[in-house]
Design a protein around this motif. Sequence first.
Motif, PDB file in Angstrom:
ATOM      1  N   VAL A  35       0.836  -1.203   0.000  1.00 28.74           N
ATOM      2  CA  VAL A  35       0.000   0.000   0.000  1.00 28.74           C
ATOM      3  C   VAL A  35       0.867   1.249   0.000  1.00 28.74           C
ATOM      4  CG1 VAL A  35      -1.678   1.331   1.342  1.00 28.74           C
ATOM      5  CG2 VAL A  35      -1.972  -1.131   1.092  1.00 28.74           C
ATOM      6  N   ALA A  36       1.924   1.230   0.810  1.00 27.48           N
ATOM      7  CA  ALA A  36       2.793   2.403   0.925  1.00 27.48           C
ATOM      8  C   ALA A  36       3.466   2.743  -0.394  1.00 27.48           C
ATOM      9  CB  ALA A  36       3.842   2.167   2.012  1.00 27.48           C
ATOM     10  N   ARG A  90       2.180   2.491  -3.327  1.00 27.24           N
ATOM     11  CA  ARG A  90       1.228   3.010  -4.315  1.00 27.24           C
ATOM     12  C   ARG A  90       0.892   4.476  -4.014  1.00 27.24           C
ATOM     13  NH1 ARG A  90       0.141  -2.403  -3.980  1.00 27.24           N
ATOM     14  NH2 ARG A  90      -0.301  -3.459  -5.962  1.00 27.24           N
ATOM     15  N   ALA A  91       0.317   5.145  -5.007  1.00 31.55           N
ATOM     16  CA  ALA A  91      -0.012   6.562  -4.851  1.00 31.55           C
ATOM     17  C   ALA A  91      -0.973   6.782  -3.693  1.00 31.55           C
ATOM     18  CB  ALA A  91      -0.608   7.101  -6.154  1.00 31.55           C
ATOM     19  N   ALA A  92      -1.900   5.841  -3.492  1.00 34.15           N
ATOM     20  CA  ALA A  92      -2.874   5.994  -2.412  1.00 34.15           C
ATOM     21  C   ALA A  92      -2.198   6.032  -1.046  1.00 34.15           C
ATOM     22  CB  ALA A  92      -3.888   4.847  -2.448  1.00 34.15           C
ATOM     23  N   GLY A  93      -1.038   5.376  -0.945  1.00 29.91           N
ATOM     24  CA  GLY A  93      -0.341   5.328   0.328  1.00 29.91           C
ATOM     25  C   GLY A  93       0.177   6.667   0.800  1.00 29.91           C
ATOM     26  N   ARG A  94       0.171   7.661  -0.072  1.00 32.77           N
ATOM     27  CA  ARG A  94       0.645   8.991   0.313  1.00 32.77           C
ATOM     28  C   ARG A  94      -0.440   9.824   0.982  1.00 32.77           C
ATOM     29  NH1 ARG A  94       3.370   8.597  -4.795  1.00 32.77           N
ATOM     30  NH2 ARG A  94       1.772   9.877  -5.800  1.00 32.77           N
ATOM     31  N   HIS A  95      -1.684   9.375   0.917  1.00 29.51           N
ATOM     32  CA  HIS A  95      -2.787  10.138   1.492  1.00 29.51           C
ATOM     33  C   HIS A  95      -2.907   9.852   2.996  1.00 29.51           C
ATOM     34  CE1 HIS A  95      -4.243  11.646  -2.338  1.00 29.51           C
ATOM     35  NE2 HIS A  95      -4.051  10.428  -2.840  1.00 29.51           N
ATOM     36  N   ALA A  96      -3.159  10.886   3.757  1.00 29.99           N
ATOM     37  CA  ALA A  96      -3.192  10.781   5.218  1.00 29.99           C
ATOM     38  C   ALA A  96      -4.257   9.802   5.687  1.00 29.99           C
ATOM     39  CB  ALA A  96      -3.418  12.156   5.837  1.00 29.99           C
ATOM     40  N   VAL A 133      -5.469   7.159   4.178  1.00 30.22           N
ATOM     41  CA  VAL A 133      -5.039   5.778   3.939  1.00 30.22           C
ATOM     42  C   VAL A 133      -3.969   5.378   4.941  1.00 30.22           C
ATOM     43  CG1 VAL A 133      -3.932   4.225   2.275  1.00 30.22           C
ATOM     44  CG2 VAL A 133      -5.630   5.905   1.492  1.00 30.22           C
ATOM     45  N   ARG A 134      -3.022   6.264   5.193  1.00 26.67           N
ATOM     46  CA  ARG A 134      -1.943   5.944   6.124  1.00 26.67           C
ATOM     47  C   ARG A 134      -2.478   5.745   7.540  1.00 26.67           C
ATOM     48  NH1 ARG A 134       1.913  10.799   4.736  1.00 26.67           N
ATOM     49  NH2 ARG A 134       2.943  10.178   6.668  1.00 26.67           N
ATOM     50  N   ARG A 135      -3.422   6.591   7.946  1.00 25.15           N
ATOM     51  CA  ARG A 135      -4.017   6.424   9.273  1.00 25.15           C
ATOM     52  C   ARG A 135      -4.779   5.104   9.371  1.00 25.15           C
ATOM     53  NH1 ARG A 135      -5.045  12.167   9.111  1.00 25.15           N
ATOM     54  NH2 ARG A 135      -7.149  11.765   8.316  1.00 25.15           N
ATOM     55  N   SER A 136      -5.461   4.752   8.299  1.00 24.47           N
ATOM     56  CA  SER A 136      -6.238   3.505   8.308  1.00 24.47           C
ATOM     57  C   SER A 136      -5.318   2.291   8.397  1.00 24.47           C
ATOM     58  CB  SER A 136      -7.107   3.414   7.048  1.00 24.47           C
ATOM     59  OG  SER A 136      -8.010   4.502   6.978  1.00 24.47           O
TER      60      SER A 136
END
Length: 376
Positions: free
Chosen positions: A5-6, A8-14, A16-19
């Motif tokens: 996940v990290a 991928r581009a989505a992994g940069r969003h807060a 997603v990271r918090r989840s």
Amino acid sequence: PAAAVARRAAGRHAVVRRSVTAALEVAERALPANEELQRYLADRRPDVVLFTPYMGLDSVQPDFLRAAQALGLRTAICVKSWDNLSSKSMIRPIPDRLFVWNEIQREEARTLHRVPPERVAVTGAQCFDEWFSWQPSPREEFCARAGLDPARPYVLYACCGPWTGQSETDFVRRWSAALREDARLPADLGVVVRPHPKRDEWASVELPGVVVFPGHAQAPIDQGSKADYFDSIYHSAAVVGLNTSAMIEAGIVGRPVLTVLDPEYDAVQRGTLHFRHLLEVGGGVLRVADTLPEHTDQLADAIAGGTVRNEAFVREFVRPHGLDVEATPLFVEEVERLAAAPAPQPQRPPLRLLPLRPVLAALASRTLRVAPVGPG
């Protein structure tokens, strides 16, 4: 999966990271503490279990802390260095006590690690206590050991730790050349480079007018090596570096501390949180230049006897209970206070999370199958 996940581009969003972080924390709470470590600690029956440095990026100490908490033992983490709370791993799980140097680190513990302030004890920096009373060797004696002319002033360049990932030899080459070219600086100004204890890159480097001392990487851990380290700071006209704890020690000894911001090393300087402490705490201990010419001007002023503004920084960052109050006895008192406090209840995984274990076991098995295996 978390690493995937990290990447991928989505992994940069807060969000997603918090989840992902929340999911990992739930998984961690569902796992039992290591039984072998529990037996190890139970056999020794400690009053308090102290951990240091703890916040390494590949440390087994968190497993020991979980085992200690599963047994209901009192636990504490001792912050070893000025950057541990801002440049290393997260504190998980939360111990009964966190021993820090100052109020700045107490706030870092609260904001970066979610450690309740009432669990944090401020003792000052025990590791620097000895420098407040250390007696220097005569200048002639030190200069003879280092291969310096005692009649000439010198500037000490203190190297960074290996976490930077960059060699400083090219920077020191440019920096020392700028010193030789500045007419305001003494023509006979010496330059001493102190290698970092964990980096041995200077053995084959030769620079005009530069002395490398000691000639190999050496940690100040015994009387002789400590004397070499202290004397190199004490007898210097100023201390220069990019970002190193030697700047704190130079502040304690009372020497001017300077740096120049270099774009190549921006991640080492302004890219770190702890670099700000040198600039801001107590009005700052560090004189900063944006260019080498500006830096050599500042250095010339420092060597000529310019104002040294270290005391407020040292008072706030190193000895917050008073310049004359040693940190080590305060630390001992806090440990004894924790030992006398009621023991915490043993911490076990919540029953509601136990159904997760089969899922985690299957996930672990799959991870082992696909994980890359290095040589040996």
